[in-house]
Design a protein around this motif. Sequence first.
Motif, PDB file in Angstrom:
ATOM      1  N   VAL A 519       0.871  -1.223   0.095  1.00 47.97           N
ATOM      2  CA  VAL A 519       0.030   0.228  -0.035  1.00 47.97           C
ATOM      3  C   VAL A 519       0.828   0.998   0.063  1.00 47.97           C
ATOM      4  O   VAL A 519       1.809   1.220   0.965  1.00 47.97           O
ATOM      5  N   TYR A 520       0.417   2.318  -0.820  1.00 44.87           N
ATOM      6  CA  TYR A 520       1.294   3.520  -0.930  1.00 44.87           C
ATOM      7  C   TYR A 520       0.341   4.679  -0.784  1.00 44.87           C
ATOM      8  O   TYR A 520      -1.003   4.586  -1.058  1.00 44.87           O
ATOM      9  N   ARG A 521       0.705   5.826  -0.383  1.00 46.32           N
ATOM     10  CA  ARG A 521       0.034   7.062  -0.683  1.00 46.32           C
ATOM     11  C   ARG A 521       0.474   7.903  -1.692  1.00 46.32           C
ATOM     12  O   ARG A 521       1.592   7.750  -2.229  1.00 46.32           O
ATOM     13  N   SER A 522      -0.338   8.640  -2.216  1.00 36.06           N
ATOM     14  CA  SER A 522       0.071   9.735  -3.368  1.00 36.06           C
ATOM     15  C   SER A 522       1.454  10.346  -3.037  1.00 36.06           C
ATOM     16  O   SER A 522       1.766  10.608  -1.923  1.00 36.06           O
ATOM     17  N   GLY A 523       2.414  10.332  -4.094  1.00 41.74           N
ATOM     18  CA  GLY A 523       3.604  11.180  -3.851  1.00 41.74           C
ATOM     19  C   GLY A 523       4.703  10.280  -3.276  1.00 41.74           C
ATOM     20  O   GLY A 523       5.913  10.694  -3.473  1.00 41.74           O
ATOM     21  N   GLU A 524       4.564   9.035  -3.024  1.00 42.50           N
ATOM     22  CA  GLU A 524       5.469   8.125  -2.486  1.00 42.50           C
ATOM     23  C   GLU A 524       6.248   7.468  -3.718  1.00 42.50           C
ATOM     24  O   GLU A 524       5.574   7.522  -4.853  1.00 42.50           O
ATOM     25  N   GLY A 569      18.267 -10.233 -12.468  1.00 47.80           N
ATOM     26  CA  GLY A 569      17.470  -9.455 -11.698  1.00 47.80           C
ATOM     27  C   GLY A 569      17.530  -7.922 -12.167  1.00 47.80           C
ATOM     28  O   GLY A 569      18.615  -7.229 -12.874  1.00 47.80           O
ATOM     29  N   ARG A 570      16.603  -7.234 -11.821  1.00 44.39           N
ATOM     30  CA  ARG A 570      16.322  -5.668 -12.126  1.00 44.39           C
ATOM     31  C   ARG A 570      15.422  -5.199 -11.212  1.00 44.39           C
ATOM     32  O   ARG A 570      14.655  -5.693 -10.329  1.00 44.39           O
ATOM     33  N   SER A 571      15.732  -3.776 -10.546  1.00 45.13           N
ATOM     34  CA  SER A 571      14.833  -2.970 -10.001  1.00 45.13           C
ATOM     35  C   SER A 571      14.401  -1.726 -10.548  1.00 45.13           C
ATOM     36  O   SER A 571      15.022  -1.309 -11.661  1.00 45.13           O
ATOM     37  N   LEU A 572      13.552  -1.097 -10.166  1.00 46.04           N
ATOM     38  CA  LEU A 572      12.853   0.102 -10.796  1.00 46.04           C
ATOM     39  C   LEU A 572      12.144   0.962  -9.524  1.00 46.04           C
ATOM     40  O   LEU A 572      11.684   0.201  -8.642  1.00 46.04           O
ATOM     41  N   MET A 573      12.550   2.252  -9.478  1.00 47.85           N
ATOM     42  CA  MET A 573      11.879   3.031  -8.657  1.00 47.85           C
ATOM     43  C   MET A 573      10.848   3.902  -9.318  1.00 47.85           C
ATOM     44  O   MET A 573      11.093   4.491 -10.544  1.00 47.85           O
ATOM     45  N   LEU A 574       9.651   3.786  -8.811  1.00 46.22           N
ATOM     46  CA  LEU A 574       8.543   4.436  -9.502  1.00 46.22           C
ATOM     47  C   LEU A 574       7.926   5.641  -8.783  1.00 46.22           C
ATOM     48  O   LEU A 574       6.984   5.391  -7.943  1.00 46.22           O
ATOM     49  N   PRO A 575       8.103   6.836  -8.883  1.00 46.61           N
ATOM     50  CA  PRO A 575       7.302   7.970  -8.274  1.00 46.61           C
ATOM     51  C   PRO A 575       6.093   8.047  -8.478  1.00 46.61           C
ATOM     52  O   PRO A 575       5.603   8.033  -9.646  1.00 46.61           O
ATOM     53  N   LEU A 576       5.343   8.133  -7.460  1.00 54.69           N
ATOM     54  CA  LEU A 576       3.574   8.391  -7.837  1.00 54.69           C
ATOM     55  C   LEU A 576       3.484   9.969  -7.621  1.00 54.69           C
ATOM     56  O   LEU A 576       3.868  10.339  -6.794  1.00 54.69           O
ATOM     57  N   LEU A 577       2.747  10.521  -8.642  1.00 55.80           N
ATOM     58  CA  LEU A 577       2.174  11.970  -8.303  1.00 55.80           C
ATOM     59  C   LEU A 577       1.703  12.255  -7.169  1.00 55.80           C
ATOM     60  O   LEU A 577       0.864  10.937  -6.452  1.00 55.80           O
ATOM     61  N   SER A 578       1.444  13.371  -6.599  1.00 60.27           N
ATOM     62  CA  SER A 578       0.498  13.831  -5.557  1.00 60.27           C
ATOM     63  C   SER A 578      -0.705  13.602  -5.640  1.00 60.27           C
ATOM     64  O   SER A 578      -1.590  13.453  -4.698  1.00 60.27           O
ATOM     65  N   ASP A 579      -1.178  13.538  -6.723  1.00 59.71           N
ATOM     66  CA  ASP A 579      -2.536  13.441  -7.097  1.00 59.71           C
ATOM     67  C   ASP A 579      -3.032  12.029  -7.866  1.00 59.71           C
ATOM     68  O   ASP A 579      -3.917  11.833  -8.488  1.00 59.71           O
TER      69      ASP A 579
END
Length: 987
Positions: A519-524, A569-579
Amino acid sequence: MRSWSCLAALALSLFFANPAFADKSFVDDNLASNVVRFPATLRKEAGGLIQRPPARLVADGLAALSHGDARRALDLFGAAIALDEKNAASWLGYARAAFATEPRDDGERYTLRNRALTAAYGAYQHVATPAEEAKALAVLGEVSADLQQWRPALKAYRASLERSENADVRKSYEDLRKERGFRIIDYKVDSDADQPRACFDFSDPLQGGKVDFAPFVAVSGNANPAITVEQAELCVEGLKHGERYAIVLREGLPSAVDEPLLKSADYEIYVRDRSPQVRFSGKNYVLPRVGQEGIPLFSINATKINVTISRIGDRSLLPTVRSEDFLSQISSYRAGQISDEEGAKVWSGSMDAKPIANTEVTTAFPVLDAVGKLEPGIYVMSASPDGAAADDDSSRATQWFVVSDFGLTAFSGSDGVHVSVKSLASAAPLAGVELRLIAKNNEVLDTKLTDANGYAHFEAGLARGTGGLRPSLVVASDRKSDYAFLDLLPAGFDLTDRGVTGRLVRTALDAFLFTERGVYRSGETVFLTALLRDANAQLVQGLPLTIIIRRPDGIEYKRIKLDDQGLGGRSLMLPLLSDAQQGTWRIEAYADPKSDSIGDTSFLVEDYVPQKLEVNLAPSEHVLEAGQPARVGVDARFLYGAPGANLDLSGNVTIEPLEGSLPGLEGYTVGLEDEPFQGQSKPIEEGTTTDAKGHADVVVAVEDVAAPRPLEAKITLTVGETGGRSLDRTVTLPIRPSHALIGVMKLFKDDELTDNSLAKFAVIAVDAHGKRVAQTHSSWTLSEVHKSFQWYRRDGAWQFEPLTTTRKVADGQLNVGTDAPGTLEVPVKYGSYRLDMHSADGATQTAISFYAGWGGATTADTPDTLELTLDKHDYDSGNMAKLHFSTKFAGTATVAVVNEGVHALKTVDVHAGANDIEMPVDASWGAGAYMLALVHRPLDTAAKRLPGRALGVAWFGIDRGAHTLGVELAPPEKVRPRGQLDIPVKL
């Protein structure tokens, strides 16, 4: 048009009555809900009338009603309700006016009558004295009767008379009761049953509980008739075929609607002999060539049986197997079509039977003597009692069959179709059998001969055919005219009951995706990890992956290409927008974006506050006695280490039927499982606060509730944080009843019972403390349950309600000891059943429901379970895997190593008892596989024991060194074992 001048005095007294009144005992939830909503509707309709005082509106309404202007009165009373919805005179006046208004059409009539019902109930709710209640209820009864709602009308009239006797209301009630009250509406005599009975259907349910109906039923020649009651049906059991009976149902017979039978009813009935009937044993279609004594025919009161046998040739086999007729009962017309158009009649005639009056007898039809040489194809045998109408389109007794010594088993995997052929007579492998793989379009895809182990393999390319070229049948034949077939299209054996688990893997590349939390919040920022491997769990390096992220609405959010970052293997950072959109987001991995995905995962985006507390509940008792309070210890601490001191506690306790079993009665059913019980929930009234150490002891009162089966208390405690947030934790405690219990366990699965099989049960008895006790002379009753529907007309439309009736088919007594459970075996046919167990004193009862045949996926086609174990969970490549199993019979076993395909097959002889077999482990099998053993039992003519099978599986892992990932490969749907048995076998 009706005149209601007598209403005036009552209306004035109601208008000035004290609105405070006691709780009403006459309750109708639907009408009460309508009363709550009705004033809002009237306020919209009132218009300018709403400006007048309520008292003036009521007076004007009474005047209009007395002059016959009911429609005008309706508007005036409606406006009065809109202004003051607590005034009873307005409600009662509206009910009278709505009932008196001449409707313009059927639609308005329906509306006015239902509004009259609502208003009459509203008047009843708001009056203050029993006499006023009686008058409102009398109006409610009159309107209900006009709507042909007979039972509500009778209830309203009776409630009115209970509050105040009135000659006119009494006459209306008695007249309606004679015509529409509790009465006998029909009866039937079940003459075709093994144990005939006469059943009487009533208009309303009969009185439940421990009611002795014997004094109200008299049967000529039987001083103590057996009576069974189920809802609105009363049955007289134990009648005999060919006998006449005089049955009297006496006045006063009790009902569940507080209306005894008004007058006695006499019936003269005749129980005729059972109609001539013929049937076969089941749907299995392979008859052993060796040792068979013919196809059994079961008949009742038939002295001669007409039999027709037709053969459908080998070239028409596929469309026949795909038709709806295959393995079903067919009509005489359809049997004629098969003989004249699709096949050929090979024998027709009659056979004598030796009937025993009204008893089912078995006669073996000598199929080999009648037909002679059997040609390739499938045979259809239809039978009927002599004298049955030739043009009868109803289903005839039908048996589809082939006579063969071939026992076929097939494994369908990614590497093709593997077929094993064994003799039904000896269980030995059969070499040199010709196998043809037939496609859906009836084309022969390939032909193989079995080797010395009775084995043949059709290549993977043939198994991958689609459309018309998809493999459909395996047909076996030899030079001795033996012939059999196996259908490949239906689902294979469901092995989940034997421990088959795991995730579905891809056939070539498999991407394993996961995020560090769910679970994530917007912006995380979402951190994704992806691991790539092949079908053998080997790491795949150097291959780029395309990652597609999709929003909850399915729209593609982002597409990213990820190169190998080492060891697949591979990794990815996916930023979520604030909205960022809230909901479930999906991530899919593709080796080729134009093809299917090779892996996926998901995560949630929500607005949430991180949890600050950790709360643990520790009940002092894990099982509650009836009425015993629950004592629960609560420990709360903040996640940063400090105790949760001075925090408020609240909660509630819910009492529901127990999910699972009582301790000491694991696997046993206790009480009446089919009786309804409405769960009860109440708050924990006394508030509690945690101490300085974050601890609190909560005592929860658990009400002693009478219920037909064991209950459990779900205690939810809520700990409130200082910031306003709260945290819930729940503990569930079973409640042990305060009386002795009978436990009944089914020793079968619901889908295992077939026609003419035995249902086996284990029975134990325990006292109020759960200790095993002996119980002698426990009585049991087996009843067949029938469900039907009763149609009735209401408001110009037909409606129906379900009816459940039962018929006793067997009973007896059972002694239960303390050392071992008592066992009970009862024969059943197709249908739904209920077994009732009673203690000798009748104080303890358990009922368990089950069915035989209907909807069962596990029939004689499903092998018995073979308990199979391996000596290790994991092996190194080159080790010997040792499997152990025990069988009750000698025969042969086929041991296979399977996952997506079949890697090894081995056929060995086994003996009764324990057997141990070794298989060498090969690294090429992948990261793990199933060891499967299929044991075949030969035909035993001397013991009259038919062929049978038992099947067991066990999973094991394979350590193949570096560059493998330990995610379990367990695709049960990738390997589909199939097989067939002879016609009469019951496994």
